[in-house]
Structures are given as structure tokens and as C-alpha cells.
Design a protein around this motif. Structure first.
Motif, short mmCIF file in Angstrom:
data_model
loop_
_atom_site.label_atom_id
_atom_site.label_comp_id
_atom_site.label_asym_id
_atom_site.label_seq_id
_atom_site.Cartn_x
_atom_site.Cartn_y
_atom_site.Cartn_z
N ALA A 51 27.52 52.43 16.43
CA ALA A 51 28.28 52.84 17.61
C ALA A 51 28.79 54.27 17.51
O ALA A 51 28.75 55.03 18.47
CB ALA A 51 29.45 51.89 17.83
N GLU A 52 29.28 54.64 16.35
CA GLU A 52 29.93 55.94 16.20
C GLU A 52 28.96 57.07 15.86
O GLU A 52 29.13 58.19 16.31
CB GLU A 52 31.00 55.86 15.10
N LEU A 53 27.96 56.77 15.02
CA LEU A 53 27.08 57.82 14.52
C LEU A 53 25.60 57.61 14.81
O LEU A 53 24.77 58.47 14.50
CB LEU A 53 27.27 57.97 13.00
N ASP A 54 25.27 56.43 15.36
CA ASP A 54 23.89 56.06 15.64
C ASP A 54 23.02 56.13 14.38
O ASP A 54 21.91 56.68 14.39
CB ASP A 54 23.29 56.91 16.76
N VAL A 55 23.56 55.58 13.28
CA VAL A 55 22.83 55.51 12.03
C VAL A 55 22.96 54.11 11.45
O VAL A 55 23.83 53.33 11.84
CB VAL A 55 23.34 56.54 10.98
N ALA A 56 22.09 53.80 10.51
CA ALA A 56 22.14 52.54 9.78
C ALA A 56 22.89 52.77 8.46
O ALA A 56 23.03 53.92 8.02
CB ALA A 56 20.73 52.05 9.50
N PRO A 57 23.36 51.71 7.83
CA PRO A 57 24.01 51.86 6.53
C PRO A 57 23.07 52.52 5.52
O PRO A 57 21.85 52.34 5.56
CB PRO A 57 24.33 50.42 6.11
N GLY A 58 23.67 53.26 4.60
CA GLY A 58 22.91 53.95 3.57
C GLY A 58 22.47 53.04 2.45
O GLY A 58 22.81 51.85 2.40
N ASP A 59 21.72 53.61 1.53
CA ASP A 59 21.16 52.85 0.41
C ASP A 59 22.24 52.17 -0.44
O ASP A 59 22.04 51.05 -0.88
CB ASP A 59 20.31 53.76 -0.47
N ASP A 60 23.36 52.84 -0.68
CA ASP A 60 24.43 52.25 -1.49
C ASP A 60 24.99 50.99 -0.85
O ASP A 60 25.25 49.99 -1.52
CB ASP A 60 25.56 53.25 -1.74
N THR A 61 25.17 51.04 0.46
CA THR A 61 25.70 49.89 1.18
C THR A 61 24.68 48.75 1.19
O THR A 61 25.03 47.58 1.00
CB THR A 61 26.09 50.29 2.61
N LEU A 62 23.42 49.09 1.38
CA LEU A 62 22.38 48.06 1.37
C LEU A 62 22.25 47.42 -0.01
O LEU A 62 22.08 46.21 -0.12
CB LEU A 62 21.05 48.66 1.81
N ALA A 63 22.37 48.22 -1.06
CA ALA A 63 22.32 47.68 -2.42
C ALA A 63 23.49 46.72 -2.65
O ALA A 63 23.32 45.65 -3.24
CB ALA A 63 22.32 48.80 -3.44
N LEU A 64 24.67 47.11 -2.19
CA LEU A 64 25.85 46.25 -2.33
C LEU A 64 25.63 44.95 -1.57
O LEU A 64 25.96 43.87 -2.06
CB LEU A 64 27.10 46.97 -1.84
N SER A 65 25.06 45.04 -0.38
CA SER A 65 24.84 43.83 0.43
C SER A 65 23.91 42.85 -0.28
O SER A 65 24.10 41.63 -0.18
CB SER A 65 24.30 44.18 1.80
N ARG A 66 22.95 43.36 -1.02
CA ARG A 66 22.04 42.47 -1.75
C ARG A 66 22.75 41.72 -2.87
O ARG A 66 22.33 40.64 -3.25
CB ARG A 66 20.85 43.26 -2.28
N THR A 67 23.84 42.28 -3.37
CA THR A 67 24.56 41.60 -4.46
C THR A 67 25.43 40.47 -3.95
O THR A 67 25.82 39.60 -4.73
CB THR A 67 25.45 42.58 -5.26
N ILE A 68 25.75 40.46 -2.64
CA ILE A 68 26.59 39.39 -2.12
C ILE A 68 25.83 38.37 -1.31
O ILE A 68 26.37 37.34 -0.93
CB ILE A 68 27.77 39.96 -1.28
N ASN A 69 24.57 38.62 -1.01
CA ASN A 69 23.78 37.66 -0.23
C ASN A 69 23.31 36.52 -1.05
O ASN A 69 23.20 36.23 -2.05
CB ASN A 69 22.59 38.34 0.43
#
Length: 69
Positions: A51-69
């Protein structure tokens, strides 16, 4: 971690597109064993960045998400 959650939520209320703050909050929830809250925060991060920047989460955020899924 509970105080960190409060501080991070306040930071995100001021700067909702701050991906590092979202990541820190996701990590806090994960550390507290609140998997559902961590995943909800990840979704909130995705929405705010889009909504704010028209971007997707970066690699660090995606890596973190894989640790909690």
C-alpha cells in the motif's frame, strides 16, 4: 519481549512501511510462541509495503517467514 511488542507497535503506527520494525515484531511474536500473531504480522507487513511503497517484502523478511511457517 512484551515491552518490545508495545514499542514496535507504536513505531509501526508512526511509520507503517518500516520493514525492519515489522521483522522485529514478527520475531518477538515468534519468540513468545505466538505463531498466529507472527503470521498475522507478516501479512500486515506485506499489506503495508504494498500500500505504501508498492513493493514486496525483502529477502530478510521472507527468510524470517520461512522460520515461522
Amino acid at each position: 519481549p512484551a515491552l518490545a511488542v508495545q514499542v514496535l507497535r507504536r513505531c509501526l503506527s508512526l511509520v507503517p512501511w518500516s520493514e525492519p520494525h515489522h521483522r522485529a515484531l514478527i520475531q518477538c511474536f515468534a519468540d513468545l510462541g505466538q505463531r498466529a500473531a507472527a503470521l498475522a504480522q507478516l501479512d500486515s507487513c506485506r499489506r503495508a509495503l504494498r500500500a505504501e511503497l508498492d513493493v514486496a517484502p525483502g529477502d530478510d523478511t521472507l527468510a524470517l517467514s520461512r522460520t515461522i511457517n
